[in-house]
Scaffold this motif. Structure first.
Motif, short mmCIF file in Angstrom:
data_model
loop_
_atom_site.label_atom_id
_atom_site.label_comp_id
_atom_site.label_asym_id
_atom_site.label_seq_id
_atom_site.Cartn_x
_atom_site.Cartn_y
_atom_site.Cartn_z
N ASN A 1 0.86 -1.18 0.00
CA ASN A 1 0.00 0.00 0.00
C ASN A 1 0.90 1.23 0.00
N ASP A 2 1.39 1.58 -1.17
CA ASP A 2 2.45 2.58 -1.32
C ASP A 2 1.99 3.66 -2.30
N VAL A 3 1.88 4.89 -1.85
CA VAL A 3 1.40 5.99 -2.68
C VAL A 3 2.38 6.27 -3.83
N TRP A 4 3.69 6.21 -3.56
CA TRP A 4 4.67 6.43 -4.62
C TRP A 4 4.48 5.40 -5.73
N LEU A 5 4.29 4.13 -5.34
CA LEU A 5 4.10 3.07 -6.33
C LEU A 5 2.85 3.34 -7.16
N TYR A 6 1.77 3.71 -6.51
CA TYR A 6 0.52 3.98 -7.23
C TYR A 6 0.74 5.07 -8.27
N ARG A 7 1.38 6.16 -7.87
CA ARG A 7 1.59 7.28 -8.79
C ARG A 7 2.48 6.89 -9.97
N GLU A 8 3.52 6.10 -9.68
CA GLU A 8 4.42 5.66 -10.76
C GLU A 8 3.70 4.76 -11.75
N LEU A 9 2.87 3.87 -11.23
CA LEU A 9 2.14 2.96 -12.11
C LEU A 9 1.16 3.71 -13.00
N ILE A 10 0.40 4.62 -12.43
CA ILE A 10 -0.57 5.40 -13.22
C ILE A 10 0.17 6.26 -14.24
N ARG A 11 1.29 6.86 -13.83
CA ARG A 11 2.06 7.70 -14.75
C ARG A 11 2.61 6.89 -15.92
N SER A 12 2.91 5.61 -15.68
CA SER A 12 3.48 4.78 -16.74
C SER A 12 2.42 4.10 -17.60
N GLY A 13 1.13 4.37 -17.33
CA GLY A 13 0.08 3.86 -18.20
C GLY A 13 -0.73 2.71 -17.64
N ILE A 14 -0.43 2.25 -16.42
CA ILE A 14 -1.25 1.20 -15.79
C ILE A 14 -2.63 1.78 -15.50
N SER A 15 -3.68 1.02 -15.81
CA SER A 15 -5.05 1.54 -15.64
C SER A 15 -5.47 1.64 -14.19
N GLU A 16 -5.05 0.69 -13.36
CA GLU A 16 -5.43 0.72 -11.94
C GLU A 16 -4.49 -0.14 -11.12
N VAL B 1 -13.47 -2.54 -10.67
CA VAL B 1 -12.30 -2.07 -11.41
C VAL B 1 -12.49 -2.26 -12.91
N ILE B 2 -12.94 -3.45 -13.31
CA ILE B 2 -13.16 -3.72 -14.74
C ILE B 2 -14.23 -2.79 -15.31
N SER B 3 -15.31 -2.62 -14.55
CA SER B 3 -16.39 -1.73 -14.99
C SER B 3 -15.89 -0.30 -15.13
N GLY B 4 -15.06 0.14 -14.19
CA GLY B 4 -14.55 1.50 -14.24
C GLY B 4 -13.71 1.78 -15.47
N ILE B 5 -13.08 0.74 -16.01
CA ILE B 5 -12.23 0.91 -17.19
C ILE B 5 -13.03 0.85 -18.49
N PHE B 6 -14.02 -0.06 -18.55
CA PHE B 6 -14.66 -0.34 -19.83
C PHE B 6 -16.10 0.14 -19.97
N VAL B 7 -16.74 0.57 -18.88
CA VAL B 7 -18.12 1.05 -18.96
C VAL B 7 -18.12 2.57 -18.93
#
Length: 424
Positions: free
Chosen positions: A116-131, A145-151
Motif C-alpha cells: 500500500n504505497d502511494v509512490w508506487l501507485y503514482r508511478e504505475l498510473i504515470r506509466s500507463g497502468i489503468s489501476e 475495477v473492470i467496470s470503471g475501465i470499460f463502462v
C-alpha cells in the motif's frame, strides 16, 4: 483518486452487495489474469462467473508477471490483463517495463499488489497502468475495477429488470407481473415497460385491454432493427407511466430462439425506462434460462401444493447456481386457501427453499376473474382491497423501498421425504 485499499465503513458483505447493485454489465471483452496466490485468483474466478460478466471472456492463469511474459512473447494480448505481484515496488516497476515490450498498445493493465504505497501507485498510473489495487481483494472490487475501465460513466443508467416465472402453469405469474408492473408505475410515477415473453399464449394484451398491431415478435424476429426509436414504435401505452411490449398470442409460427435472442430487446428497453417487467412463460429452454440469469431480480410465483414446491426448489437451486453473487429469487405464494384442495402451509413450503415469501395471496376467483374479464388491473377495480394492499407492499420491496420481514422456521421432515419421493 481511487483508494488503494478500498476502505469502507460497511461490513464487507454489505459493501460488496451495494457495489454489485450499482454495476452495469461488462461489454464483450477478453481478459486474462495472472495470479500468484489463491486469495487473489479466487475472487477473480468468482467474478468471471458473475452474470454481469456474461459477455466477457476471462481466463485465470496461476503465475505472475513472468508467466505473462512467457505467454505474450508468442501470443497476442487481450483487452485487459490483470497481474498479481508480490514484488517490492521498484522490482515491480522494472518487471512491468519488460511486459510493456510485448503488450499491444491498446491493452489495459490492472495490477494487484501487496504494498500500500502511494509512490508506487503514482508511478504505475504515470506509466500507463489503468489501476492498482492492494490485496486482499473481493469479487466486487474486481468487477468494479473492470467496470470503471470499460463502462462509459457518462452513459445513461440502465433500468432494473424483474423477471417473473411460474413454478407451474396457471399459478398466476403473469397476473402478478402485470399487476405489479402497473402498481410500480402508479405508486412511484415511474416509467415502466411490461414485456410479455410468452409469444404463443401471452395474456398481457387481454389483461391490459390492448390490441396492438405490433409487439415483441417484430423485435425478436428483426434484431438488426432494434434501437430506442424502433422499440418505442412497438410499445402500447397502457397507462400514464406504463407501456406494454405485447406478445402476438397466435400459433401461426413456432417460437424457437437462440439463448441470447431477447438480450438486445432487454438491453434496449432498459435504456428506455427505469423499470422493466419480464413476463416469462412456464418453460425451460436456452432463452428463458439466459433471461432469468441476466435479470436484476427474479420472482417465482407458486401455489401451495407439492408439485409447485418441487418445481420451485428446482428453480431456486438452479438460479442460485447461475447467479452466485445475487440475492436469491423472490417467492410469491398465490391462490392460498383454495376450497377442498389439500395445501402445504406457507412455513412448510418455505423451509426447504430457505426463502421468506414476499407474500401469501389468498384464493379469490371473483376479484381476480372480474378484473381479468374487464381488462383492468386489480388496483383499478378496488384500490382498498386487501390483495391490492399486499401487491403494493410487494412493489415497495421489489423497488428497494422496503424489506422482507424475517420469519420463524418450522420443522419439515415428513414433507422433505415426500419431496424426495416425488423426484424419483
Amino acid at each position: 483518486m481511487t483508494n488503494l485499499a478500498y476502505e469502507t465503513d460497511l461490513p464487507e458483505s454489505d459493501h460488496d452487495a451495494a457495489a454489485l447493485r450499482a454495476l452495469r454489465p461488462i461489454p464483450r471483452i477478453s481478459i486474462q489474469a495472472f495470479c500468484e496466490t489463491e486469495g487473489v485468483a479466487g475472487p477473480i474466478t468468482r467474478a468471471s462467473e458473475d452474470r454481469r460478466m456474461a459477455k466477457a471472456h476471462l481466463k485465470v492463469h496461476m503465475g505472475g508477471i513472468a508467466t505473462a511474459l512467457d505467454l505474450y512473447h508468442t501470443a497476442p494480448t487481450p483487452n485487459l490483463i490483470i497481474l498479481e505481484s508480490r514484488q517490492e515496488p521498484r522490482e515491480l516497476i522494472a518487471s512491468l517495463r519488460q511486459l510493456a515490450d510485448v503488450c499491444d498498445p491498446s491493452t489495459k493493465v490492472v495490477v494487484v499488489g501487496h504494498y500500500n504505497d502511494v509512490w508506487l501507485y503514482r508511478e504505475l498510473i504515470r506509466s500507463g497502468i489503468s489501476e492498482y489495487v492492494v490485496a486482499p481483494i473481493s469479487m466486487a472490487d474486481m468487477l468494479a475495477v473492470i467496470s470503471g475501465i470499460f463502462v462509459d460513466p457518462g452513459a445513461a443508467p440502465l433500468g432494473r429488470s424483474i423477471a417473473f416465472i411460474g413454478a407451474k402453469g396457471g399459478v398466476g405469474s403473469s397476473t402478478m407481473a402485470h399487476n405489479l408492473g402497473w402498481a410500480i408505475s402508479t405508486l412511484f410515477a415511474s416509467e415502466t415497460v411490461v414485456a410479455d415473453m410468452d409469444l404463443a399464449f401471452g395474456t398481457a394484451n387481454i389483461d391490459f385491454d390492448q390490441d396492438p398491431a405490433q409487439g415483441i415478435a417484430e423485435a425478436v424476429f428483426a434484431p438488426e432493427r432494434i434501437d430506442e426509436v424502433y422499440l418505442d414504435r412497438l410499445l402500447a401505452q397502457c397507462a400514464d407511466k406504463l407501456s406494454l411490449l405485447a406478445a402476438p398470442s397466435t400459433l401461426e409460427r413456432t417460437y424457437d430462439f437462440e439463448p441470447d435472442a431477447f438480450q438486445q430487446i432487454i438491453d434496449t428497453a432498459q435504456r428506455s425506462a427505469p423499470m422493466l417487467v419480464l413476463d416469462l412463460p412456464h418453460t425451460w429452454n436456452g432463452w428463458t434460462k439466459t433471461t432469468l440469469m441476466q435479470a436484476d431480480e427474479v420472482v417465482i410465483t407458486a401455489s401451495p401444493e407439492l408439485a409447485n414446491l418441487r418445481n420451485t426448489k428446482n428453480l431456486v437451486d438452479t438460479l442460485r447456481t447461475l447467479r452466485p453473487n445475487d440475492a436469491a429469487p423472490k417467492l410469491i405464494l398465490n391462490q392460498a386457501g383454495m376450497p377442498k384442495r389439500p395445501e402445504i402451509s406457507p412455513s412448510d413450503f418455505a423451509e426447504p427453499l430457505d426463502l421468506t415469501p414476499l407474500a401469501v395471496i389468498p384464493f379469490d376467483p371473483q376479484f381476480f376473474g372480474t378484473a381479468s374479464n374487464n381488462g383492468r388491473m386489480l388496483g383499478e377495480m378496488d384500490a382498498k382491497h386487501a390483495t391490492v394492499q399486499i401487491l403494493n407492499d410487494i412493489a415497495h420491496i421489489l423497488t428497494g423501498r422496503s424489506e422482507i420481514r424475517p420469519r420463524k422456521r418450522a420443522g419439515l421432515a415428513d414433507l422433505l421425504g415426500r419431496l424426495k419421493s416425488a423426484k424419483r
